[in-house]
Design a protein around this motif. Structure first.
Motif, PDB file in Angstrom:
ATOM      1  N   SER A   4      44.057  65.846   1.335  1.00 24.05           N
ATOM      2  CA  SER A   4      44.378  67.243   1.801  1.00 24.05           C
ATOM      3  C   SER A   4      43.926  67.459   3.325  1.00 24.05           C
ATOM      4  O   SER A   4      44.509  68.289   4.047  1.00 24.05           O
ATOM      5  N   ARG A   5      42.741  66.652   3.632  1.00 27.33           N
ATOM      6  CA  ARG A   5      42.494  66.580   5.183  1.00 27.33           C
ATOM      7  C   ARG A   5      43.328  65.959   6.195  1.00 27.33           C
ATOM      8  O   ARG A   5      43.604  66.264   7.163  1.00 27.33           O
ATOM      9  N   PHE A   6      43.620  64.527   5.563  1.00 35.02           N
ATOM     10  CA  PHE A   6      44.415  63.668   6.380  1.00 35.02           C
ATOM     11  C   PHE A   6      45.890  63.319   6.120  1.00 35.02           C
ATOM     12  O   PHE A   6      46.444  62.759   6.806  1.00 35.02           O
ATOM     13  N   GLY A   7      46.415  63.785   4.974  1.00 34.52           N
ATOM     14  CA  GLY A   7      47.524  63.186   4.408  1.00 34.52           C
ATOM     15  C   GLY A   7      48.648  63.974   4.919  1.00 34.52           C
ATOM     16  O   GLY A   7      49.806  64.287   4.160  1.00 34.52           O
ATOM     17  N   PHE A   8      48.752  64.794   6.198  1.00 34.70           N
ATOM     18  CA  PHE A   8      49.895  65.791   6.232  1.00 34.70           C
ATOM     19  C   PHE A   8      51.203  64.888   6.644  1.00 34.70           C
ATOM     20  O   PHE A   8      51.277  63.582   7.133  1.00 34.70           O
ATOM     21  N   SER A   9      52.477  65.332   6.150  1.00 30.21           N
ATOM     22  CA  SER A   9      53.541  64.523   6.200  1.00 30.21           C
ATOM     23  C   SER A   9      54.381  64.991   7.545  1.00 30.21           C
ATOM     24  O   SER A   9      54.348  65.831   8.288  1.00 30.21           O
ATOM     25  N   LEU A  10      55.394  63.965   7.806  1.00 33.60           N
ATOM     26  CA  LEU A  10      56.309  64.289   8.913  1.00 33.60           C
ATOM     27  C   LEU A  10      56.862  65.397   8.602  1.00 33.60           C
ATOM     28  O   LEU A  10      57.634  66.091   9.760  1.00 33.60           O
ATOM     29  N   THR A  11      57.558  65.857   7.393  1.00 30.53           N
ATOM     30  CA  THR A  11      58.166  66.984   7.192  1.00 30.53           C
ATOM     31  C   THR A  11      57.620  68.233   7.700  1.00 30.53           C
ATOM     32  O   THR A  11      58.208  69.186   8.245  1.00 30.53           O
ATOM     33  N   SER A  12      56.248  68.179   7.712  1.00 30.54           N
ATOM     34  CA  SER A  12      55.681  69.454   8.085  1.00 30.54           C
ATOM     35  C   SER A  12      55.286  69.508   9.690  1.00 30.54           C
ATOM     36  O   SER A  12      55.255  70.509  10.202  1.00 30.54           O
ATOM     37  N   LEU A  13      55.603  68.417  10.323  1.00 28.56           N
ATOM     38  CA  LEU A  13      55.221  68.076  11.751  1.00 28.56           C
ATOM     39  C   LEU A  13      56.610  68.205  12.620  1.00 28.56           C
ATOM     40  O   LEU A  13      56.557  68.831  13.697  1.00 28.56           O
ATOM     41  N   PHE A  14      57.854  67.742  12.070  1.00 31.63           N
ATOM     42  CA  PHE A  14      59.014  67.840  12.842  1.00 31.63           C
ATOM     43  C   PHE A  14      59.539  69.193  12.365  1.00 31.63           C
ATOM     44  O   PHE A  14      59.493  69.664  11.351  1.00 31.63           O
ATOM     45  N   LEU A  15      60.455  69.623  13.440  1.00 31.94           N
ATOM     46  CA  LEU A  15      61.339  70.858  12.935  1.00 31.94           C
ATOM     47  C   LEU A  15      62.472  70.666  12.395  1.00 31.94           C
ATOM     48  O   LEU A  15      63.038  69.341  12.181  1.00 31.94           O
ATOM     49  N   LYS A  16      63.289  71.453  11.728  1.00 30.87           N
ATOM     50  CA  LYS A  16      64.288  71.084  10.856  1.00 30.87           C
ATOM     51  C   LYS A  16      65.678  70.511  11.725  1.00 30.87           C
ATOM     52  O   LYS A  16      66.266  69.747  11.184  1.00 30.87           O
ATOM     53  N   ILE A  17      65.549  70.954  13.040  1.00 23.18           N
ATOM     54  CA  ILE A  17      66.478  70.432  14.004  1.00 23.18           C
ATOM     55  C   ILE A  17      66.180  68.904  14.538  1.00 23.18           C
ATOM     56  O   ILE A  17      66.707  68.269  15.535  1.00 23.18           O
ATOM     57  N   GLN A  18      65.177  68.300  13.823  1.00 24.96           N
ATOM     58  CA  GLN A  18      64.620  67.106  14.201  1.00 24.96           C
ATOM     59  C   GLN A  18      64.790  66.118  13.208  1.00 24.96           C
ATOM     60  O   GLN A  18      63.620  65.720  12.553  1.00 24.96           O
ATOM     61  N   PRO A  19      65.748  65.874  12.713  1.00 30.48           N
ATOM     62  CA  PRO A  19      65.953  64.553  11.615  1.00 30.48           C
ATOM     63  C   PRO A  19      65.190  63.401  12.103  1.00 30.48           C
ATOM     64  O   PRO A  19      65.504  63.008  13.007  1.00 30.48           O
ATOM     65  N   TYR A  20      64.579  62.604  11.100  1.00 28.98           N
ATOM     66  CA  TYR A  20      63.968  61.567  11.451  1.00 28.98           C
ATOM     67  C   TYR A  20      64.072  60.428  10.321  1.00 28.98           C
ATOM     68  O   TYR A  20      63.894  59.259  10.527  1.00 28.98           O
TER      69      TYR A  20
END
Length: 427
Positions: free
Chosen positions: A271-287
């Motif tokens: 919960s402290r360190f496991g943030f995902s790329l989905t939450s960090l990139f915008l929807k217009i930034q496919p990765y």
């Protein structure tokens, strides 16, 4: 005749011996060689995280007459002087290529001189002709273990482990060890000895006092096997990389030590360190189309591959390993990579092959050493991840690649680097 440019020459077992023995705090190295050899050695140490070997490595400064006559007088005199001046617990007597060429009997010199000095003398006579630095690290580490750990039955402390693997040339060791130490403390596990970089000979003798050896480099697996043969102490190989890999690593440690898997602690960490790329990139930034190539030692290469594919949802298009992994025979590393969907796997590639694969695969991201990063001119995102990195310092302990904090650090880094190169989002 075609001349092939191979870039940085691969370090020999001579360097592996030096990098291992220099990490033992009460050890001093005496080389049988010319002054220029030790000068170059000092410079190479300085390029690795700015390590100073002042008063750590000495040479007996052989000259032309010594070489022609095969004289050992300077070597004996140097060993006695170091012993009486610095009083080390151990002196590593290391042959250079000169020694090997003239056939000087380093082992015999050490045997005859041992009664005359207080320090324990350990000879290394290969002169750099036996193989790569990986072999030098493994063989010198085993020699030290055999010297200071005697066969017998030991009563280990239950929640205590040792860490086997770090040497002074290794990439990002300071941060990775800090995170491993933190993870173990969450489980209530203490660390006895970290071998070989930073330990003393007394701490080496105390290795059997722990219940488990955590081997964090494949080249140290033979050392783990050596200790198990001497003391019956088990070892576990691997690094905790990524969310998936770290959870598996903690589960294995818990099982081998007979403690409960700390579910609540793990959930709190995620919960402290496991943030995902989905939450960090915008929807217009496919990765999900982003392609990664890895060129680093096996434990980093496999752990990062698993993280990139399972935790980040990106692709790994190729992996380059510096040599064949030393993992156990029942673990086929090609199958392990294949299970992740990685089939382009290369061991000890030459520069032409590396360059052609990178140009053909056209990855957006490359994890590698400084030399490969400079070669890959078309790659937008370049992340140092292997030795040698003389232009990239890793002295601060807050930039791990391992553990939950390592996952958070790398995820933040890749997000920022992708944002700095928005062209990578274009499919």
């Amino acid at each position: 005749m075609r001349i092939i440019e191979t870039g940085i020459p691969e370090a020999t077992d001579y360097f592996g011996i030096l990098w291992t023995m220099a990490g033992i705090r009460d050890c001093i190295i005496v080389e049988h060689g010319a002054p220029g050899t030790v000068t170059y050695t000092q410079m190479s140490f300085n390029s690795m995280n700015r390590r100073s070997m002042f008063h750590k490595i000495f040479t007996c400064a052989v000259n032309e007459d010594d070489v022609v006559m095969g004289s050992d007088a300077r070597l004996k005199e140097s060993i006695k002087w170091v012993d009486s001046t610095y009083h080390p617990s151990v002196i590593a007597v290391v042959a250079t290529s000169i020694t090997a060429v003239i056939g000087l009997d380093i082992d015999g010199i050490v045997r005859s001189l041992q009664p005359e000095v207080s320090a324990r003398l350990i000879p290394f006579s290969s002169g750099g002709f036996n193989g790569t630095y990986f072999l030098g690290i493994a063989e010198s580490s085993k020699a030290v273990i055999r010297e200071f750990i005697k066969p017998g039955s030991y009563t280990p402390t239950k929640k205590k482990v040792n860490i086997l693997g770090p040497t002074c040339e290794q990439f990002n060791t300071i941060s990775d060890l800090a995170e491993i130490r933190r993870l173990l403390s969450l489980l209530g596990i203490s660390i006895g000895t970290i071998f070989p970089d930073g330990c003393t000979t007394d701490e080496i003798k105390n290795i059997p006092d722990a219940s488990l050896n955590l081997v964090i480099r494949d080249i140290m697996i033979p050392v783990g096997e050596e200790i198990e043969e001497l003391s019956g102490q088990k070892y576990m190989y691997g690094l905790p990389i990524g969310l998936t890999g770290t959870k598996k690593w903690i589960a294995r440690v818990s099982e081998l030590l007979g403690i409960l898997y700390p579910e609540e602690i793990i959930n709190d960490e995620i919960s402290r360190f496991g943030f995902s790329l989905t939450s960090l990139f915008l929807k217009i930034q496919p990765y999900d189309h982003l392609s990664v190539i890895l060129a680093c030692p096996y434990e980093y290469a496999y752990g990062l591959s698993e993280m990139i594919i399972k935790d980040w949802g990106m692709q790994v298009s190729a992996v380059f390993l510096p040599e064949e992994p030393q993992i156990s025979e029942h673990e086929n590393y090609k199958i392990l990579f294949s299970d992740l969907g990685i089939h382009d796997l290369y061991c000890n590639p030459d520069d032409d092959l590396f360059e052609s694969i990178v140009n053909g695969k056209k990855p957006q991201i490359l994890f590698a050493n400084s030399y490969y990063l400079k070669m890959a001119k078309s790659v937008q995102i370049k992340i140092p991840a292997a030795h040698p990195t003389p232009d990239y310092i890793t002295m601060y302990d807050g930039t791990p690649f391992v553990g939950f904090r390592g996952y958070a650090y790398l995820t933040q880094m890749i997000t920022n680097m992708c944002n700095a190169h928005p062209e990578v989002f274009i499919k």
